[in-house]
Design a protein around this motif. Structure first.
Motif, PDB file in Angstrom:
ATOM      1  N   LEU A  68       0.824  -1.147   0.003  1.00  0.00           N
ATOM      2  CA  LEU A  68      -0.007   0.013   0.131  1.00  0.00           C
ATOM      3  C   LEU A  68       0.970   1.095   0.053  1.00  0.00           C
ATOM      4  O   LEU A  68       0.303   2.176  -0.413  1.00  0.00           O
ATOM      5  N   GLU A  69       2.091   1.341   0.291  1.00  0.00           N
ATOM      6  CA  GLU A  69       2.905   2.248   0.290  1.00  0.00           C
ATOM      7  C   GLU A  69       3.659   2.714  -0.913  1.00  0.00           C
ATOM      8  O   GLU A  69       4.266   3.976  -1.057  1.00  0.00           O
ATOM      9  N   ASN A  70       3.750   1.797  -2.024  1.00  0.00           N
ATOM     10  CA  ASN A  70       4.439   1.774  -2.947  1.00  0.00           C
ATOM     11  C   ASN A  70       3.377   1.922  -4.155  1.00  0.00           C
ATOM     12  O   ASN A  70       2.411   1.228  -4.237  1.00  0.00           O
ATOM     13  N   LYS A  71       3.683   2.729  -5.123  1.00  0.00           N
ATOM     14  CA  LYS A  71       2.534   2.760  -6.392  1.00  0.00           C
ATOM     15  C   LYS A  71       2.713   1.676  -7.127  1.00  0.00           C
ATOM     16  O   LYS A  71       1.934   1.059  -7.696  1.00  0.00           O
ATOM     17  N   THR A  72       3.933   1.077  -7.323  1.00  0.00           N
ATOM     18  CA  THR A  72       4.492  -0.078  -8.326  1.00  0.00           C
ATOM     19  C   THR A  72       5.426  -0.835  -7.368  1.00  0.00           C
ATOM     20  O   THR A  72       5.969  -0.287  -6.677  1.00  0.00           O
ATOM     21  N   PHE A  73       5.242  -2.157  -7.754  1.00  0.00           N
ATOM     22  CA  PHE A  73       6.359  -3.137  -6.731  1.00  0.00           C
ATOM     23  C   PHE A  73       6.209  -4.574  -7.470  1.00  0.00           C
ATOM     24  O   PHE A  73       5.726  -4.511  -8.674  1.00  0.00           O
ATOM     25  N   THR A  74       7.032  -5.126  -6.930  1.00  0.00           N
ATOM     26  CA  THR A  74       7.126  -6.790  -7.100  1.00  0.00           C
ATOM     27  C   THR A  74       7.438  -7.358  -6.015  1.00  0.00           C
ATOM     28  O   THR A  74       7.414  -6.985  -4.968  1.00  0.00           O
ATOM     29  N   VAL A  75       7.102  -9.210  -6.247  1.00  0.00           N
ATOM     30  CA  VAL A  75       6.934  -9.859  -5.131  1.00  0.00           C
ATOM     31  C   VAL A  75       7.552 -10.975  -5.640  1.00  0.00           C
ATOM     32  O   VAL A  75       7.681 -11.327  -6.898  1.00  0.00           O
ATOM     33  N   VAL A  76       8.720 -11.262  -4.767  1.00  0.00           N
ATOM     34  CA  VAL A  76       9.623 -12.490  -4.884  1.00  0.00           C
ATOM     35  C   VAL A  76       8.898 -13.909  -4.487  1.00  0.00           C
ATOM     36  O   VAL A  76       8.763 -13.772  -3.169  1.00  0.00           O
ATOM     37  N   SER A  77       8.524 -14.989  -5.196  1.00  0.00           N
ATOM     38  CA  SER A  77       7.763 -15.954  -4.527  1.00  0.00           C
ATOM     39  C   SER A  77       8.623 -17.429  -4.776  1.00  0.00           C
ATOM     40  O   SER A  77       9.405 -17.494  -5.991  1.00  0.00           O
ATOM     41  N   PRO A  78       8.625 -18.221  -3.966  1.00  0.00           N
ATOM     42  CA  PRO A  78       9.467 -19.625  -4.088  1.00  0.00           C
ATOM     43  C   PRO A  78       8.850 -20.425  -5.155  1.00  0.00           C
ATOM     44  O   PRO A  78       7.915 -20.740  -5.210  1.00  0.00           O
ATOM     45  N   GLY A  79       9.784 -20.612  -5.993  1.00  0.00           N
ATOM     46  CA  GLY A  79       9.408 -21.378  -7.388  1.00  0.00           C
ATOM     47  C   GLY A  79       8.189 -21.047  -7.987  1.00  0.00           C
ATOM     48  O   GLY A  79       7.719 -19.973  -8.512  1.00  0.00           O
ATOM     49  N   SER A 118      14.711 -17.711 -11.146  1.00  0.00           N
ATOM     50  CA  SER A 118      16.188 -17.639 -10.998  1.00  0.00           C
ATOM     51  C   SER A 118      17.074 -18.593 -11.322  1.00  0.00           C
ATOM     52  O   SER A 118      18.307 -18.912 -11.531  1.00  0.00           O
ATOM     53  N   ASP A 119      16.379 -20.008 -11.477  1.00  0.00           N
ATOM     54  CA  ASP A 119      16.677 -21.378 -11.850  1.00  0.00           C
ATOM     55  C   ASP A 119      16.358 -21.741 -13.288  1.00  0.00           C
ATOM     56  O   ASP A 119      15.365 -21.050 -13.822  1.00  0.00           O
ATOM     57  N   GLU A 120      17.007 -22.582 -14.030  1.00  0.00           N
ATOM     58  CA  GLU A 120      16.445 -23.211 -15.122  1.00  0.00           C
ATOM     59  C   GLU A 120      15.173 -24.022 -14.909  1.00  0.00           C
ATOM     60  O   GLU A 120      14.071 -23.958 -15.855  1.00  0.00           O
ATOM     61  N   SER A 121      15.038 -24.417 -13.886  1.00  0.00           N
ATOM     62  CA  SER A 121      13.787 -25.483 -13.355  1.00  0.00           C
ATOM     63  C   SER A 121      12.687 -24.137 -12.921  1.00  0.00           C
ATOM     64  O   SER A 121      13.102 -23.551 -11.940  1.00  0.00           O
ATOM     65  N   GLY A 125      14.381 -22.405  -6.743  1.00  0.00           N
ATOM     66  CA  GLY A 125      14.803 -20.970  -6.973  1.00  0.00           C
ATOM     67  C   GLY A 125      13.622 -20.124  -6.616  1.00  0.00           C
ATOM     68  O   GLY A 125      12.846 -20.476  -5.776  1.00  0.00           O
ATOM     69  N   GLU A 126      13.790 -18.880  -7.038  1.00  0.00           N
ATOM     70  CA  GLU A 126      12.873 -18.010  -6.728  1.00  0.00           C
ATOM     71  C   GLU A 126      12.233 -17.561  -8.155  1.00  0.00           C
ATOM     72  O   GLU A 126      12.902 -17.468  -9.141  1.00  0.00           O
ATOM     73  N   ALA A 127      10.875 -16.983  -8.131  1.00  0.00           N
ATOM     74  CA  ALA A 127      10.329 -16.477  -9.064  1.00  0.00           C
ATOM     75  C   ALA A 127       9.866 -14.936  -8.617  1.00  0.00           C
ATOM     76  O   ALA A 127       9.305 -14.578  -7.721  1.00  0.00           O
ATOM     77  N   THR A 128      10.439 -14.120  -9.548  1.00  0.00           N
ATOM     78  CA  THR A 128      10.207 -12.620  -9.463  1.00  0.00           C
ATOM     79  C   THR A 128       9.012 -12.252 -10.343  1.00  0.00           C
ATOM     80  O   THR A 128       9.066 -12.324 -11.499  1.00  0.00           O
ATOM     81  N   LEU A 129       7.728 -11.898  -9.737  1.00  0.00           N
ATOM     82  CA  LEU A 129       6.737 -11.809 -10.403  1.00  0.00           C
ATOM     83  C   LEU A 129       6.742 -10.466 -10.998  1.00  0.00           C
ATOM     84  O   LEU A 129       7.517  -9.503 -10.952  1.00  0.00           O
TER      85      LEU A 129
END
Length: 220
Positions: A68-79, A118-121, A125-129
């Protein structure tokens, strides 16, 4: 039991309408194939816009307060965890139940094309939305949607959702071609049927659809 069947002339005209509609569909497939590239370009989120890939300069949020504090953003999610936590359709859009790093849960409309792994699979790893923004909306007004998306875990907030698609929503090429030919096929079929039967009736091959008998007057 009395059986009813269509007259021969109706079957002939229906066949003609089908063949013409089929031909029109093939022509529209070719036209829509050439248009699809332009359609994709128009419906692809531009770099830095909502729905596009999140660069390193985009804020990574961890909780609802930061959302709510940021106009735009992203979320990092596991796999691909964000895909497996439940979802539902809201006004024709499929929303995921997205768990933030804090454990809080919100509804998110995600552009899969802009997810970065972040990984080939995709399973590790992590998924940057994609880049997202908060959209105020009373999600509880759609009870069916709430039942779908909360079948596993309840949402922390239902007064907004995260839009991570923006202008990036688009149909597959197959759906685009199919949608673009339905109406032309229908119109061509109707016109063909009417013309076919009209011509056949004038040539005396088919009986007329409507026959108007002159009523006898009391003076005849």
């Amino acid at each position: 039991m009395r059986r009813r069947s269509l007259r021969f002339d109706i079957w002939v005209c229906l066949l003609a309408a089908y063949l013409v509609g089929f031909g029109v569909g093939k022509i529209m497939d070719q036209i829509n194939s050439s248009r699809y590239e332009e359609y994709v370009e128009e419906h692809t989120a531009k770099e830095g816009d909502v729905g596009s890939k999140a660069g390193k300069n985009v804020v990574r949020v961890n909780n609802i307060k930061e959302l709510l504090e940021n106009k735009t953003f992203t979320v990092v999610s596991p796999g691909i965890k964000y895909r497996n936590e439940g979802g539902g359709y809201y006004e024709g859009k499929f929303f995921q139940s997205l768990a933030l790093p804090s454990g809080e849960r919100v509804a998110a409309y995600i552009n899969e094309e802009s997810v970065q792994h972040s990984d080939e699979s995709i399973y590790t790893g992590e998924a940057t939305l994609p880049i997202g923004k908060v959209v105020k909306e009373d999600l509880k007004k759609e009870e069916t949607f709430i039942n779908q998306i909360e079948h596993k875990d309840p949402l922390t907030r239902t007064d907004f959702y995260i839009d991570m698609v923006g202008q990036g929503a688009k149909m597959s090429e197959e759906d685009y071609k199919e949608t673009g030919k339905v109406i032309p096929q229908f119109i061509a079929g109707i016109i063909t049927f009417c013309l076919c039967h009209t011509i056949g009736s004038k040539l005396g091959i088919f009986p007329a659809f409507f026959s108007f008998k002159k009523r006898k007057s009391e003076w005849d």
